[in-house]
Design an enzyme around this catalytic site. Structure first.
Site, PDB file in Angstrom:
ATOM      1  N   ASP A  13       8.495   6.682  -2.759  1.00  0.00           N
ATOM      2  CA  ASP A  13       9.410   7.829  -3.264  1.00  0.00           C
ATOM      3  C   ASP A  13      10.331   7.496  -4.473  1.00  0.00           C
ATOM      4  O   ASP A  13      11.357   7.873  -4.614  1.00  0.00           O
ATOM      5  CB  ASP A  13      10.338   8.394  -2.096  1.00  0.00           C
ATOM      6  N   GLU A  14       9.880   6.487  -5.402  1.00  0.00           N
ATOM      7  CA  GLU A  14      10.503   6.318  -6.518  1.00  0.00           C
ATOM      8  C   GLU A  14      10.607   7.294  -7.668  1.00  0.00           C
ATOM      9  O   GLU A  14      11.306   7.384  -8.472  1.00  0.00           O
ATOM     10  CB  GLU A  14      10.305   5.083  -7.025  1.00  0.00           C
ATOM     11  N   LYS A  16       7.019   8.003  -8.747  1.00  0.00           N
ATOM     12  CA  LYS A  16       5.904   7.690  -9.403  1.00  0.00           C
ATOM     13  C   LYS A  16       5.300   8.789 -10.229  1.00  0.00           C
ATOM     14  O   LYS A  16       4.704   8.613 -11.244  1.00  0.00           O
ATOM     15  CB  LYS A  16       5.018   6.882  -8.565  1.00  0.00           C
ATOM     16  N   LYS A  18       6.208  11.709 -11.317  1.00  0.00           N
ATOM     17  CA  LYS A  18       6.716  12.160 -12.706  1.00  0.00           C
ATOM     18  C   LYS A  18       6.398  11.254 -13.844  1.00  0.00           C
ATOM     19  O   LYS A  18       5.845  11.515 -14.955  1.00  0.00           O
ATOM     20  CB  LYS A  18       8.254  12.196 -12.522  1.00  0.00           C
ATOM     21  N   GLY A  40       2.981  11.292  -1.476  1.00  0.00           N
ATOM     22  CA  GLY A  40       3.416  12.440  -1.820  1.00  0.00           C
ATOM     23  C   GLY A  40       4.134  12.370  -3.392  1.00  0.00           C
ATOM     24  O   GLY A  40       5.145  12.016  -3.551  1.00  0.00           O
ATOM     25  N   HIS A  41       3.364  12.550  -4.735  1.00  0.00           N
ATOM     26  CA  HIS A  41       3.828  12.159  -5.780  1.00  0.00           C
ATOM     27  C   HIS A  41       4.212  13.782  -6.272  1.00  0.00           C
ATOM     28  O   HIS A  41       3.368  14.461  -6.619  1.00  0.00           O
ATOM     29  CB  HIS A  41       2.703  11.501  -6.729  1.00  0.00           C
ATOM     30  N   ARG A 300      10.677  14.953   6.482  1.00  0.00           N
ATOM     31  CA  ARG A 300      11.838  14.065   7.193  1.00  0.00           C
ATOM     32  C   ARG A 300      12.811  13.876   6.333  1.00  0.00           C
ATOM     33  O   ARG A 300      12.599  13.295   5.313  1.00  0.00           O
ATOM     34  CB  ARG A 300      11.247  12.629   7.598  1.00  0.00           C
ATOM     35  N   SER A 408      15.087   7.991 -16.575  1.00  0.00           N
ATOM     36  CA  SER A 408      14.886   9.299 -16.205  1.00  0.00           C
ATOM     37  C   SER A 408      15.990   9.971 -15.505  1.00  0.00           C
ATOM     38  O   SER A 408      16.840   9.288 -14.623  1.00  0.00           O
ATOM     39  CB  SER A 408      13.655   9.341 -15.082  1.00  0.00           C
TER      40      SER A 408
HETATM   41  P1  IMO Z   1       4.603   7.477  -1.804  1.00  0.00           P
HETATM   42  O1  IMO Z   1       3.593   7.180  -2.652  1.00  0.00           O
HETATM   43  C1  IMO Z   1       7.533   6.674   1.382  1.00  0.00           C
HETATM   44  C2  IMO Z   1       5.790   4.815   4.917  1.00  0.00           C
HETATM   45  C3  IMO Z   1       5.846   5.674   6.244  1.00  0.00           C
HETATM   46  C4  IMO Z   1       6.015   4.483   7.163  1.00  0.00           C
HETATM   47  C5  IMO Z   1       5.208   3.444   6.528  1.00  0.00           C
HETATM   48  C6  IMO Z   1       3.874   3.359   7.242  1.00  0.00           C
HETATM   49  O2  IMO Z   1       4.880   9.065  -1.933  1.00  0.00           O
HETATM   50  O3  IMO Z   1       5.922   6.777  -2.208  1.00  0.00           O
HETATM   51  P2  IMO Z   1       1.707   4.959   6.890  1.00  0.00           P
HETATM   52  O4  IMO Z   1       1.408   6.536   6.992  1.00  0.00           O
HETATM   53  O5  IMO Z   1       1.369   4.269   5.802  1.00  0.00           O
HETATM   54  O6  IMO Z   1       0.725   4.288   7.879  1.00  0.00           O
HETATM   55  O7  IMO Z   1       3.051   4.792   7.075  1.00  0.00           O
HETATM   56  O8  IMO Z   1       5.101   3.754   5.146  1.00  0.00           O
HETATM   57  N1  IMO Z   1       5.391   5.317   3.661  1.00  0.00           N
HETATM   58  C7  IMO Z   1       5.826   6.086   2.756  1.00  0.00           C
HETATM   59  N2  IMO Z   1       7.236   6.087   2.440  1.00  0.00           N
HETATM   60  N3  IMO Z   1       6.632   7.166   0.293  1.00  0.00           N
HETATM   61  C8  IMO Z   1       5.292   6.966   0.418  1.00  0.00           C
HETATM   62  O9  IMO Z   1       4.532   6.968  -0.440  1.00  0.00           O
HETATM   63  C9  IMO Z   1       4.799   6.383   1.992  1.00  0.00           C
HETATM   64  N4  IMO Z   1       3.772   6.027   2.382  1.00  0.00           N
HETATM   65  C10 IMO Z   1       3.832   5.601   3.574  1.00  0.00           C
HETATM   66  O10 IMO Z   1       7.187   6.397   6.036  1.00  0.00           O
HETATM   67  O11 IMO Z   1       7.187   3.971   7.440  1.00  0.00           O
HETATM   68 MG    MG Z   2       6.385   9.851  -0.540  1.00  0.00          MG
END
Ligand code: IMO
Ligand code: MG
Length: 419
Positions: A13-14, A16, A18, A40-41, A300, A408
């Protein structure tokens, strides 16, 4: 030419989505190399917003080819919904996306297994997004998985049934009540939809294109969720560091060019696991509110805390980051004091290393900065940035020993300063 890589350096969730969308203007090809619909980008442009799950973030750039690489796990059902939603806005997705035959398929029963595993862990649960990521990678490694290329085989249905029955047995052993055939019709309809895309031998495709085109690899999740280097077992099931791009696309390490590392000016985490700088007070609440820190996939509320430079430097090291990209510093505009963690106290000892023990009692040691108390969101030129902010950036660059190349200051494509 080179494969440049964009990586999240924290817990996901950094921002990416954008940045890939902004950078994609310079790359004819964008490729996802790991993860799946747990990602979730978010993209915002021209008054529109999208959350991308499996589709690479170059999809809205005209003429860009978007690769779903072999390191990705693909859920045909979610992918179809996502693509149809994008298609409805007039984007020709089938012309812009190609899919690796070696990418593994997420079956409906993988999602059920994810839920069963989490339920069995009770309080110790990972906090998975429940998209079936862990069970699908487990089947890949245990050599039971089904791959995208398999959908073209005449006995695909039989192979599907064999894997589904195996999962059903596991679910019944776990006493997890469910109907493993509930989503089958949807699954097979989505598999037919997948056949409308160009399925590729990703390693040949990528290496051939790299002869005369640069490619941008888009990481999902973040370094601290890496299966090897994250806070195990509170991690995802793929390699989120730079090396994952080589494996997930079939590219040699010598082909890697820039490694863009993205971080937020503070930290967030969803799900369980250690988070040394987590704030449980009104400051954390304020960060969540200003930063709108709620999961793009699960909704969440995200856990929030100050920036952790110890963890960030670790992530920079693992991936050989060459260019840093700082997101959401505008969310700190109204803070009197801004803290960054520069070392940890672990068992009474000060250290600047991330400890092996995931359950260690870690206390953060902070360096404090005077806030800039100014609205950064309208800044489009470095010269407009307040002195306090520039001092803060200089401190981070000195600590991390890597330049911050992009700042950004808002979700929109245009709210970006290139240095
Ligand atoms: P983006 O690409 C934030 C976290 C989940 C959980 C752990 C394992 O949007 O940054 P999983 O479903 O992969 O087995 O979950 O990893 N997690 C993320 N947290 N952004 C994500 O993706 C994440 N994908 C998985 O919350 O703690
Ligand atoms: Mg995410």
């Amino acid at each position: 030419m080179k494969l440049d890589v964009v990586l999240g350096l924290q817990w996901g969730d950094e921002g990416k989505g954008k940045i890939v969308d902004v950078l994609a203007g310079n790359y004819p090809i964008v490729a996802r190399f790991q993860g799946g619909p747990n990602a979730g980008h978010s993209l915002h442009f021209e008054g529109k917003s999208f959350v991308l799950r499996s589709v690479p973030s170059g999809i809205f750039r005209k003429d860009a080819i978007n690769i779903v690489g072999n390191g990705v796990v693909l859920d045909p059902i979610t992918f179809r919904k996502e693509c149809e939603n994008i298609e409805s806005t007039g984007v020709p997705v089938k012309e812009r996306i190609v899919i690796a035959k070696k990418a593994h398929l997420i079956l409906p029963t993988h999602r059920l297994l994810d839920a069963a595993n989490e339920a069995a862990m009770g309080k110790g649960k990972i906090g998975s997004t429940l998209k079936g990521i862990g069970p699908t990678y487990t089947d890949k490694v245990s050599r039971n998985g089904l791959r995208v290329g398999d959908i073209l085989a005449t006995d695909f249905e039989a192979r599907y049934r064999k894997l589904r029955d195996r999962h059903a047995k596991m679910l019944s052993q776990m006493e997890y009540a469910c109907d493993p055939s509930a989503e089958e019709a949807d699954f097979f309809a989505a598999v037919e939809y997948l056949k409308g895309f160009r399925l590729i031998d990703c390693e040949y495709f990528v290496n051939n294109e790299l002869k005369d085109k640069p490619i941008l690899a888009e990481g999902a999740q973040g370094s601290m969720l890496d299966i090897d280097y994250g806070s195990y077992p509170f991690v995802t099931s793929s390699s989120t560091a730079c090396a994952g791009a080589c494996i997930g696309l079939g590219v040699a390490p010598s082909q890697i060019g820039h490694v863009y590392g993205i971080f937020k000016a503070y930290c967030t985490r969803v799900g369980s696991g250690p988070f040394p700088t987590e704030l449980f007070d009104e400051t954390g609440e304020k960060l969540r509110k200003i930063g709108n820190e709620f999961g793009a996939v699960t909704g969440r509320p995200r856990r929030c805390g100050w920036l952790d430079l110890v963890a960030l430097k670790y992530a920079v090291m693992i991936s050989g980051v060459t260019d840093l990209i700082m997101m959401k510093s505008d969310c700190l505009d109204s803070f009197e004091t801004i803290k960054v963690c520069t070392s940890y106290i672990v068992d009474g000892q000060e250290t600047s290393q991330v400890p092996f023990d995931t359950y260690a009692d870690i206390r953060p040691v902070y360096t404090e900065f005077k806030g800039w108390n100014a609205d950064l969101t309208g800044c489009r030129d470095e010269k407009e940035l307040p002195a306090e902010f520039r001092e803060y950036i200089k401190f981070m660059e000195d600590y991390l020993e890597v330049p911050i190349k992009i700042i950004s200051l808002g979700p929109d494509r245009d709210a970006t300063i290139m240095r």
